[in-house]
Design a protein around this motif. Structure first.
Motif, mmCIF file in Angstrom:
data_model
loop_
_atom_site.group_PDB
_atom_site.id
_atom_site.type_symbol
_atom_site.label_atom_id
_atom_site.label_comp_id
_atom_site.label_asym_id
_atom_site.label_seq_id
_atom_site.Cartn_x
_atom_site.Cartn_y
_atom_site.Cartn_z
ATOM 1 N N ASP A 55 0.829 -1.198 0.000
ATOM 2 C CA ASP A 55 0.000 0.000 0.000
ATOM 3 C C ASP A 55 0.870 1.257 0.000
ATOM 4 N N GLY A 56 2.009 1.198 0.662
ATOM 5 C CA GLY A 56 2.933 2.332 0.677
ATOM 6 C C GLY A 56 3.456 2.684 -0.704
ATOM 7 N N PHE A 57 3.579 1.682 -1.568
ATOM 8 C CA PHE A 57 4.028 1.959 -2.936
ATOM 9 C C PHE A 57 3.024 2.848 -3.664
ATOM 10 N N MET A 58 1.760 2.648 -3.404
ATOM 11 C CA MET A 58 0.722 3.452 -4.055
ATOM 12 C C MET A 58 0.871 4.916 -3.659
ATOM 13 N N LYS A 59 1.237 5.151 -2.416
ATOM 14 C CA LYS A 59 1.329 6.520 -1.912
ATOM 15 C C LYS A 59 2.617 7.219 -2.354
ATOM 16 N N GLN A 60 3.675 6.427 -2.617
ATOM 17 C CA GLN A 60 4.971 7.028 -2.911
ATOM 18 C C GLN A 60 5.370 6.988 -4.381
ATOM 19 N N ALA A 61 4.697 6.200 -5.181
ATOM 20 C CA ALA A 61 5.113 6.005 -6.572
ATOM 21 C C ALA A 61 4.851 7.247 -7.413
ATOM 22 N N ASP A 62 5.663 7.391 -8.418
ATOM 23 C CA ASP A 62 5.524 8.469 -9.387
ATOM 24 C C ASP A 62 4.189 8.308 -10.121
ATOM 25 N N PRO A 63 3.382 9.369 -10.196
ATOM 26 C CA PRO A 63 2.095 9.277 -10.899
ATOM 27 C C PRO A 63 2.227 8.818 -12.356
ATOM 28 N N LYS A 64 3.347 9.170 -13.009
ATOM 29 C CA LYS A 64 3.551 8.705 -14.389
ATOM 30 C C LYS A 64 3.573 7.184 -14.432
ATOM 31 N N ALA A 65 4.266 6.588 -13.468
ATOM 32 C CA ALA A 65 4.356 5.128 -13.422
ATOM 33 C C ALA A 65 3.002 4.523 -13.075
ATOM 34 N N LEU A 66 2.327 5.091 -12.096
ATOM 35 C CA LEU A 66 1.031 4.545 -11.672
ATOM 36 C C LEU A 66 -0.002 4.552 -12.792
ATOM 37 N N ASN A 67 0.060 5.560 -13.643
ATOM 38 C CA ASN A 67 -0.924 5.698 -14.707
ATOM 39 C C ASN A 67 -0.510 5.032 -16.020
ATOM 40 N N THR A 68 0.646 4.394 -16.018
ATOM 41 C CA THR A 68 1.113 3.703 -17.225
ATOM 42 C C THR A 68 0.315 2.422 -17.413
ATOM 43 N N TRP A 69 -0.056 2.156 -18.645
ATOM 44 C CA TRP A 69 -0.857 0.982 -18.969
ATOM 45 C C TRP A 69 0.001 -0.277 -18.987
ATOM 46 N N VAL A 70 -0.499 -1.327 -18.386
ATOM 47 C CA VAL A 70 0.136 -2.650 -18.484
ATOM 48 C C VAL A 70 -0.785 -3.596 -19.238
ATOM 49 N N TYR A 71 -1.929 -3.090 -19.637
ATOM 50 C CA TYR A 71 -2.944 -3.912 -20.290
ATOM 51 C C TYR A 71 -2.372 -4.664 -21.491
ATOM 52 N N ASP A 72 -1.494 -4.011 -22.247
ATOM 53 C CA ASP A 72 -0.911 -4.647 -23.428
ATOM 54 C C ASP A 72 -0.067 -5.865 -23.073
ATOM 55 N N TYR A 73 0.442 -5.922 -21.864
ATOM 56 C CA TYR A 73 1.341 -7.006 -21.470
ATOM 57 C C TYR A 73 0.604 -8.179 -20.858
ATOM 58 N N LEU A 74 -0.621 -7.947 -20.420
ATOM 59 C CA LEU A 74 -1.379 -8.984 -19.727
ATOM 60 C C LEU A 74 -2.660 -9.281 -20.496
ATOM 61 N N GLY A 75 -2.854 -10.532 -20.838
ATOM 62 C CA GLY A 75 -4.060 -10.907 -21.539
ATOM 63 C C GLY A 75 -5.152 -11.392 -20.617
ATOM 64 N N HIS A 76 -4.850 -11.491 -19.337
ATOM 65 C CA HIS A 76 -5.801 -12.020 -18.356
ATOM 66 C C HIS A 76 -5.387 -11.525 -16.983
ATOM 67 N N GLU A 77 -6.104 -11.932 -15.959
ATOM 68 C CA GLU A 77 -5.686 -11.565 -14.605
ATOM 69 C C GLU A 77 -4.299 -12.141 -14.364
ATOM 70 N N PRO A 78 -3.443 -11.396 -13.682
ATOM 71 C CA PRO A 78 -2.051 -11.813 -13.564
ATOM 72 C C PRO A 78 -1.855 -13.185 -12.897
ATOM 73 N N ILE A 79 -2.515 -13.421 -11.789
ATOM 74 C CA ILE A 79 -2.312 -14.667 -11.043
ATOM 75 C C ILE A 79 -3.605 -15.005 -10.329
ATOM 76 N N ASP A 80 -3.939 -16.250 -10.319
ATOM 77 C CA ASP A 80 -5.098 -16.709 -9.561
ATOM 78 C C ASP A 80 -4.599 -17.251 -8.231
ATOM 79 N N PRO A 81 -4.812 -16.538 -7.125
ATOM 80 C CA PRO A 81 -4.284 -17.009 -5.841
ATOM 81 C C PRO A 81 -4.849 -18.364 -5.426
ATOM 82 N N HIS A 82 -6.003 -18.720 -5.932
ATOM 83 C CA HIS A 82 -6.600 -20.004 -5.566
ATOM 84 C C HIS A 82 -5.927 -21.170 -6.274
#
Length: 152
Positions: A55-82
């Motif tokens: 959660d601390g990363f969300m508060k401290q990260a550069d807004p440019k990085a936070l708003n960068t799209w990763v959608y192109d790299y992921l075709g589905h949910e990253p990991i299924d914890p189950h």
């Protein structure tokens, strides 16, 4: 949760640690093995702490990085914890618990490495490197503490 930006990735990671902490805590009261109960309680506390760190990363990260799209790299949910747990942790041996928890952490580490190799702006690469460093460090710490509990 669909991950489209690095902000979403951080939220997803935080929620994954939260889910794991709750699951481990619940199972720690259900296990019949004393050593497994101790391990589950320790892991639950550690995952809750990781949730706060992420959660601390969300508060401290550069807004440019936070708003960068990763959608192109992921075709589905990253990991299924189950996926890592086909039965409750309370029914697992100490070794099986460790294997399931480390498998999940290793999936997160692999995801961060994958994304870091594809990040296009320096701010996103830096954010991913910080997340990767934290996950690797905390996974090593978990391994050390788990081994100590197993040696009891």
């Amino acid at each position: 949760m669909k991950v489209e930006t690095f902000s979403d990735l951080i939220v997803w990671t935080r929620e994954m640690h939260h889910w794991l902490a709750e699951c481990l805590a619940h199972c720690s009261t259900q296990s019949e093995q004393e050593l497994a109960r101790m391990l589950l309680a320790y892991l639950a506390d550690h995952e809750a702490a990781l949730e706060k760190i992420v959660d601390g990363f969300m508060k401290q990260a550069d807004p440019k990085a936070l708003n960068t799209w990763v959608y192109d790299y992921l075709g589905h949910e990253p990991i299924d914890p189950h996926r890592t747990c086909d039965r409750p942790f309370a029914q697992m041996s100490v070794d099986e618990i460790c294997e399931a928890v480390f498998d999940l952490h290793n999936q997160v580490i692999d995801l961060y490495r994958y994304l870091q190799g594809r990040a296009e702006i320096p701010e996103a690469r830096e954010l991913l490197q910080a997340l990767l460093d934290m996950e690797e460090h905390e996974t090593m710490r978990l391994a050390q503490q788990s081994n100590r509990i197993r040696d009891m």
